[in-house]
Design a protein around this motif. Structure first.
Motif, short mmCIF file in Angstrom:
data_model
loop_
_atom_site.label_atom_id
_atom_site.label_comp_id
_atom_site.label_asym_id
_atom_site.label_seq_id
_atom_site.Cartn_x
_atom_site.Cartn_y
_atom_site.Cartn_z
N GLY A 1 -16.58 2.92 -10.88
CA GLY A 1 -17.35 2.51 -9.71
C GLY A 1 -16.84 1.24 -9.05
N LYS A 2 -15.62 0.81 -9.38
CA LYS A 2 -15.08 -0.43 -8.85
C LYS A 2 -13.81 -0.16 -8.05
CE LYS A 2 -16.68 -2.99 -12.93
NZ LYS A 2 -16.26 -3.84 -14.08
N LEU A 3 -13.39 -1.21 -7.32
CA LEU A 3 -12.11 -1.14 -6.63
C LEU A 3 -11.00 -1.46 -7.61
CD1 LEU A 3 -12.94 -2.98 -3.27
CD2 LEU A 3 -12.47 -0.55 -3.56
N SER A 4 -9.93 -0.69 -7.57
CA SER A 4 -8.77 -0.97 -8.42
C SER A 4 -7.52 -0.59 -7.64
CB SER A 4 -8.86 -0.21 -9.75
OG SER A 4 -9.04 1.17 -9.52
N TYR A 5 -6.36 -0.91 -8.22
CA TYR A 5 -5.10 -0.74 -7.49
C TYR A 5 -4.36 0.52 -7.89
CZ TYR A 5 -5.59 -5.39 -5.51
OH TYR A 5 -6.04 -6.49 -4.82
N LEU A 6 -3.88 1.24 -6.89
CA LEU A 6 -3.00 2.39 -7.07
C LEU A 6 -1.65 2.01 -6.47
CD1 LEU A 6 -2.65 5.39 -7.89
CD2 LEU A 6 -3.30 5.98 -5.54
N TYR A 7 -0.59 2.17 -7.25
CA TYR A 7 0.76 1.80 -6.80
C TYR A 7 1.51 3.07 -6.39
CZ TYR A 7 -0.27 -2.61 -9.19
OH TYR A 7 -0.85 -3.79 -9.61
N TYR A 8 1.96 3.11 -5.14
CA TYR A 8 2.73 4.27 -4.70
C TYR A 8 3.62 3.91 -3.52
CZ TYR A 8 -1.03 4.82 -1.17
OH TYR A 8 -1.94 4.62 -0.17
N ASP A 9 4.52 4.83 -3.22
CA ASP A 9 5.50 4.64 -2.14
C ASP A 9 4.90 5.12 -0.84
OD1 ASP A 9 7.66 4.56 -0.47
OD2 ASP A 9 8.85 6.05 -1.54
N ASP A 10 4.65 4.20 0.08
CA ASP A 10 4.09 4.55 1.38
C ASP A 10 4.98 5.50 2.15
OD1 ASP A 10 1.64 3.34 1.50
OD2 ASP A 10 2.40 1.43 2.25
N ALA A 11 6.29 5.31 2.04
CA ALA A 11 7.23 6.11 2.83
C ALA A 11 7.15 7.58 2.46
CB ALA A 11 8.65 5.59 2.63
N SER A 12 6.82 7.89 1.23
CA SER A 12 6.79 9.29 0.80
C SER A 12 5.67 10.07 1.49
CB SER A 12 6.62 9.37 -0.72
OG SER A 12 5.37 8.82 -1.10
N LEU A 13 4.64 9.36 1.95
CA LEU A 13 3.51 10.06 2.59
C LEU A 13 3.85 10.52 4.01
CD1 LEU A 13 0.54 7.77 1.47
CD2 LEU A 13 1.35 9.89 0.44
N SER A 14 4.86 9.89 4.60
CA SER A 14 5.23 10.26 5.99
C SER A 14 6.23 11.40 6.03
CB SER A 14 5.81 9.04 6.70
OG SER A 14 6.97 8.58 6.03
N LYS A 15 6.78 11.80 4.85
CA LYS A 15 7.76 12.88 4.82
C LYS A 15 7.05 14.22 4.82
CE LYS A 15 11.17 10.12 2.27
NZ LYS A 15 11.97 10.01 1.03
N PRO A 16 7.60 15.23 5.52
CA PRO A 16 6.97 16.55 5.53
C PRO A 16 7.06 17.21 4.16
CG PRO A 16 9.11 16.62 6.58
CD PRO A 16 8.83 15.17 6.33
#
Length: 351
Positions: free
Chosen positions: A333-348
């Motif tokens: 129920g809290k805020l926590s951090y997820l680490y990921y590559d932003d650029a990968s989300l823009s790829k088809p």
């Protein structure tokens, strides 16, 4: 006249132990009894019986009377009311015992624990979690030795307590194992002159005398990038901000036979003046990247060399790395951090 309160507890030998406590005085009774031990008071949540004791003589020590635990076969217990230990059920039909509600007497603890296990077994409970605080250390051998054949074992220990577990069903234990990993962080800090912030540690390990990235272990409840920022500041005095996570390595059976994960973060320097922690750091400086990577140590340690090369690629934006994104989680129920590559989300998506 002082009014006594009498109580009885069943000893593992089958004898009945009597404890008598007075409001202002304590009395030792001895009459055809086996002296067991002195007590420091009526234990909390002790099993209670109603019964009548045999006649005895009172022993007076000065102006203070002292109660003794005694064993006698001559005391009858016509009615028995057994109280189980204070505990709550978890979401897996397990039992979590309240360490604050444990009896202070070792014998009372053993009796109450045995009665509680029988009660929980009849109710279909499964795993039992017994947390013993530092001041309750004398209860540890009772739980482990007296109940060893029934499955009590040490799960993990932290400063201030030890956690024991007990698996009730006659089947393989499904309780999760204790902590198996230690987590480290490292900081790659590079300035506009392509100089990397490096340290020499005071240690006799295989990296002794080598210029390396500042590293250290994460603190409890500390985010990975916060740990990297802290370690760099503690070792070198340089303040930084987090940019991205660029790599992590995973090894096994190292310190205390645990696995070890090291997360390497790219940090941007906010200051440049160096002030080392002399208790653990021999020296620190800004070192040209080419000079750092050319050390003989990195020619032999291919993993460390690759880590630094990946960090440099991230600095030159050839490697996007992982950005920390704060998101809510239903897990706690809290805020926590997820680490990921932003650029990968823009790829088809490729099917």
């Amino acid at each position: 006249m002082v009014s006594p309160a009498a109580s009885f507890a069943l000893h593992p030998s089958g004898y009945l132990r009597q404890e008598i406590k007075f409001t202002n005085f304590e009395i030792a009774r001895t009459s055809r009894c086996i002296l067991l031990e002195s007590t420091i008071g009526f234990p909390r949540r002790q099993s209670l019986w109603s019964g009548t004791s045999s006649r005895g003589s009172d022993t007076l020590l000065g102006s203070r009377r002292i109660i003794k635990n005694v064993l006698s076969q001559e005391i009858s217990a016509p009615s028995i009311v057994v109280e189980v230990l204070d505990a709550r059920e978890d979401e897996y039909d397990g039992i979590v015992i309240d360490p604050q509600g444990l009896p202070t007497s070792a014998n009372a603890f053993a009796s109450a624990l045995k009665a509680s296990l029988s009660n929980w077994k009849s109710k279909g409970n499964r795993g039992v979690w017994l947390k013993l605080l530092e001041e309750q250390a004398d209860l540890i051998p009772i739980a482990i030795q007296d109940f060893s054949q029934e499955g009590f074992s040490c799960h993990h220990a932290e400063p201030g307590y030890v956690m024991l577990t007990y698996w009730i069903p006659d089947e393989p234990c499904l309780l999760p194992a204790g902590p198996s990993h230690q987590i480290g962080v490292g900081g790659f800090v590079i300035n506009d002159k392509l100089e990397v912030l490096v340290v020499k540690e005071k240690c006799s390990c295989n990296c002794s005398g080598v210029w390396k990235l500042p590293t250290g272990y994460i603190n409890k409840s500390e985010d990975l990038f916060d740990g990297a920022i802290r370690e760099v500041r503690e070792e070198t005095g340089v303040d930084t901000i987090f940019l991205k996570m660029v790599a992590f390595r995973h090894v096994h059976l190292v310190g205390f036979e645990k696995s070890d994960i090291l997360f390497v973060c790219m940090l941007k320097p906010l200051s440049h003046k160096i002030s080392i922690d002399e208790s653990e750091i021999q020296a620190a400086k800004w070192m040209p990247y080419d000079e750092l990577i050319a050390q003989p140590y990195y020619e032999e340690d291919h993993m460390c060399k690759k880590v630094i090369e990946i960090c440099m690629a991230a600095y030159e934006e050839h490697n996007s790395g992982f950005i920390a994104h704060q998101l809510p989680s239903k897990l706690d129920g809290k805020l926590s951090y997820l680490y990921y590559d932003d650029a990968s989300l823009s790829k088809p998506n490729i099917l």
